[in-house]
Design an enzyme around this catalytic site. Structure first.
Site, PDB file in Angstrom:
ATOM      1  CG  ASP A 195      -2.246  -0.693   0.980  1.00  0.00           C
ATOM      2  OD1 ASP A 195      -2.486  -0.860  -0.178  1.00  0.00           O
ATOM      3  OD2 ASP A 195      -2.947  -1.198   2.011  1.00  0.00           O
ATOM      4  CG  ASP A 208      -4.786  -3.467   3.435  1.00  0.00           C
ATOM      5  OD1 ASP A 208      -5.123  -2.705   2.430  1.00  0.00           O
ATOM      6  OD2 ASP A 208      -4.005  -4.221   3.625  1.00  0.00           O
ATOM      7  CG  ASP A 253       4.433  -8.798  14.983  1.00  0.00           C
ATOM      8  OD1 ASP A 253       4.924  -8.702  16.357  1.00  0.00           O
ATOM      9  OD2 ASP A 253       5.104  -7.821  14.024  1.00  0.00           O
ATOM     10  CD  GLU A 283       2.088  -7.362  19.264  1.00  0.00           C
ATOM     11  OE1 GLU A 283       2.719  -6.622  19.845  1.00  0.00           O
ATOM     12  OE2 GLU A 283       2.076  -7.333  18.071  1.00  0.00           O
ATOM     13  CG  ASP A 442      -1.001  -5.698  47.344  1.00  0.00           C
ATOM     14  OD1 ASP A 442      -1.515  -6.169  48.378  1.00  0.00           O
ATOM     15  OD2 ASP A 442      -1.128  -4.969  46.522  1.00  0.00           O
TER      16      ASP A 442
END
Ligand code: CA
Ligand code: CA
Length: 501
Positions: A195, A208, A253, A283, A442
């Site tokens: 592109d 896209d 990815d 991801e 914690d």
């Protein structure tokens, strides 16, 4: 008198050592229930700096990752790792130095002399195939890290016209793959398969459809997934990776920068052309849980999972102390329809990178204890945490607790507070001795906190598999017991599991 006192002391010592040894030695198989179902646990088998600088000096074996993974297969299987997420296995623009995300040739898995090297950063195609065989032999699946958004390292220039501009430019957009000589695929790439570059669209192109509008561009030459030749080549490649090379799934990815219509059809084409139940995780670095759910809806593919970045955001909050009552609600892993779409993790090659991102520096075990005992989500253990940051010994306890005990329905408790979160796995009806009570703190005071918790297992003796709190807890006829955890950064997690008689 003196002698018998000494004998008594020795006797007490021996008895204690024997008891403690029996109860707390995680290597004693007699303490494990049978595994009737297999909890899935992924390991991310690389990190950004692997095989470079000081890491190369201290861990020279990591220079040949594929060989190393074949060696590690038995020990990883032993602790319950069921899948490895490998780094991108194809040739990148920086050849043998490319971590793998600078995609040059998807079809070159370390087989052809291109970009100055035959092997990739991790080894040769032969070594990769041997590693896959060795891992499969131990029941470990293998996932490919596919960087499909862009291409880098073109072989030649051509004259390209930019959209809406009169002048032409000379652009590095020609990919001939001279070393591969048409093996596997005859497709050559030129500007028409992209592109644009640096947000400059090429003539006749449109960006896209990506999740965030106008977010197609990330880096390099942006691949045009509206081009049929591109669609075919990348889909053929995906099938080849699964059906010929032997991978069992993909990490996608930069998924929010790729045409979501293509992601959807690509997944379908690969899934429908394989005998395997192919695994797909995207991801999409989105920390807002509703947005992340919206991403899944947009791609709209049943088989797609995503990394639970919103959950990790809470682990970041936990570094300085957070209200742990929220652990019941945070992340995609707790969002009703999406719970099992979550791939849960604590750090990865992006969130912990030297000189850029420190990662989760405190209460990391608490975070791991959480993802490894949860009913929902697929947890990932990060190689750098496990092998480099010295967490292997303690993580192995959590991994074994997951492998053997973390089964059955998950139950929230009603007495969590700011500093202590508890969670119950009831165990499977058909298995004797599984199930657990997780407690995370914690706090920092060092005191041991007790909470009355319904373990869902009546008249059962529990011990803390982590060894942080000593002694047994016996539940009453309704399943209740006073379970304990230490308010401590370095010991503030306990996993109470049944004593196997
Ligand atoms: Ca396009
Ligand atoms: Ca893109």
């Amino acid at each position: 008198m003196k002698k018998s006192f000494l004998y008594q002391l020795i006797l007490i010592f021996v008895i204690n050592v024997t008891l403690v040894g029996c109860v707390f030695n995680p290597n004693m198989k007699d303490n494990f229930p049978p595994v009737s179902r297999n909890n899935e646990t992924i390991m991310q088998a690389f990190y950004w700096e692997m095989g470079t600088g000081e890491y190369l000096k201290n861990y020279p074996e990591e220079e040949n990752l594929w060989l190393l993974l074949a060696q590690k297969a038995p020990e990883l299987s032993e602790v319950g790792i069921t899948a490895l997420w490998l780094p991108p296995a194809n040739k990148g623009a920086a050849g043998g130095y490319d971590v793998g995300y600078g995609t040059y040739d998807l079809w070159d898995l370390g087989e052809f002399n291109q970009k100055g090297t035959t092997r990739t950063k991790y080894g040769t195609k032969k070594e990769l195939e041997s590693a896959i065989a060795a891992l499969h032999d131990k029941g470990i699946k293998v996932y490919y890290d596919a960087a499909l958004n862009h291409r880098m390292g073109a072989d030649a220039t051509e004259i390209v016209k930019l959209k809406g501009q009169d002048q032409t430019i000379s652009a590095w957009t020609v990919f001939n793959f001279p070393g591969r000589n048409n093996k596997y695929s005859e497709m050559k790439w030129n500007w028409q398969h992209f592109d644009g570059e640096n947000w400059n669209l090429f003539e006749g192109k449109t960006w896209d459809w990506t999740f965030y509008m106008d977010n197609d561009y990330l880096m390099g030459l942006d691949v045009d997934y509206e081009n049929p030749e591109v669609q075919k080549d990348v889909t053929d490649w995906g099938k080849w990776i699964i059906n010929e090379i032997g991978f069992d799934g993909f990490r996608l990815d930069a998924a929010k920068h790729i045409d979501y219509r293509f992601i959807n059809s690509w997944i379908d084409d690969i899934q429908n052309n394989s005998d395997k139940d192919v695994f797909f995780v995207g991801e999409a670095w989105i920390e807002d849980v509703s947005e992340l759910a919206r991403f899944l809806e947009r791609v709209d593919n049943e088989d797609l999972k995503v990394f639970d970045f919103p959950l990790r955001s809470f682990f970041v909050d936990m570094i300085d102390g957070a209200d742990l009552r929220n652990l019941e609600y945070v992340g995609l892993v707790n969002k009703f329809a999406y719970k099992d779409k979550a791939v849960t993790f604590v750090d990865n090659h992006d969130t912990n990178r030297d000189g850029e991102k420190d990662g989760i520096l405190r209460r990391k075990y608490q975070a791991y204890a959480y993802i490894l005992t949860r009913e929902h989500g697929t947890p990932v253990v990060f190689w750098k945490d496990y092998y480099i940051w010295g967490m292997k010994e303690e993580l192995d306890k959590l991994l074994l607790a997951r492998k053997y005990f973390a089964y059955g329905p998950g139950y929230e408790v009603d007495n969590n507070d700011e500093d202590v979160y508890s969670y119950v796995r009831a165990g499977l009806d058909e298995v004797e001795g599984d199930g657990l009570v997780l407690m995370i703190s914690d706090g920092e005071s060092g005191e041991i906190i007790s909470k009355r918790i319904n373990s869902r297992q009546p008249n059962t003796t529990f011990y803390d598999y982590t060894g942080h709190v000593q002694g047994n807890i016996i539940t009453d006829e309704r399943g209740y017991g006073d379970f304990k955890v230490k308010k401590s950064e370095n010991e503030g997690w306990s996993v109470w599991v049944p004593v196997i008689e």
